[in-house]
Design an enzyme around this catalytic site. Structure first.
Site, PDB file in Angstrom:
ATOM      1  N   GLY A  62      -3.390  14.211  24.552  1.00 12.39           N
ATOM      2  CA  GLY A  62      -4.542  12.980  24.650  1.00 12.39           C
ATOM      3  C   GLY A  62      -3.762  11.856  25.128  1.00 12.39           C
ATOM      4  N   SER A  63      -4.553  10.955  25.128  1.00  6.67           N
ATOM      5  CA  SER A  63      -4.300   9.399  25.347  1.00  6.67           C
ATOM      6  C   SER A  63      -3.465   8.908  26.623  1.00  6.67           C
ATOM      7  CB  SER A  63      -3.586   8.699  24.317  1.00  6.67           C
ATOM      8  OG  SER A  63      -3.619   7.229  24.461  1.00  6.67           O
ATOM      9  N   SER A  64      -4.308   8.338  27.558  1.00 11.26           N
ATOM     10  CA  SER A  64      -3.373   8.014  28.690  1.00 11.26           C
ATOM     11  C   SER A  64      -2.602   6.825  28.309  1.00 11.26           C
ATOM     12  CB  SER A  64      -4.508   7.267  29.664  1.00 11.26           C
ATOM     13  OG  SER A  64      -5.339   6.109  28.964  1.00 11.26           O
TER      14      SER A  64
END
Length: 141
Positions: A62-64
């Site tokens: 996850g999370s860019s």
């Protein structure tokens, strides 16, 4: 071990202690930017440093924002020496590519198929990763 079926996301050479992660890791919120220590309290390798390691992980999580955190870890010399993935992760690749472009620091990244990933995860100690077009190897250092 010569690896014929690896996908190179970022070519290069690195030597370090092999750190095998049991679960995916998010660099954003999961790794301390100043120390390179895994801070995610729910991660099985919580408290382990990624600094200078050949990091073997199934994937990112996850999370860019992980790409910017990885780039900063590399800039501060507390990031991994190389990353070996079980599945392609463009966010992780982007972080390493940005670090190469901005800071001229190369952290090779390769993706391995499941069989090869399992074989590499059985190794221990210091290893040397060499990733060049047509040539990928992970050998004891």
């Amino acid at each position: 071990m010569m690896i014929r079926d690896a996908e190179i996301l970022l070519a290069g050479t690195a030597t370090g202690s092999l750190l095998v992660l049991d679960e995916p890791l998010s660099f954003w919120g999961g790794v301390h930017e100043a120390t390179g220590v895994i801070t995610d309290t729910h991660h099985p390798q919580h408290g382990q440093p990624v600094t200078g390691a050949i990091l073997l992980m199934p994937s990112g999580r996850g999370s860019s924002s992980s790409s910017s955190v990885l780039a900063e870890l590399i800039r501060a010399d507390v990031g991994p020496a190389a990353i070996v993935l079980g599945s392609r992760d463009p966010i992780i690749a982007l972080g390493a590519l940005v670090a190469e472009a901005l800071y001229r620091k190369v952290v090779p990244i390769i993706v391995l198929p499941a069989d090869t990933y399992r074989a590499v995860s059985a190794q221990t100690g210091m290893v040397r990763l060499e990733a060049a077009p047509g040539e990928v190897s992970i050998t004891p250092a």
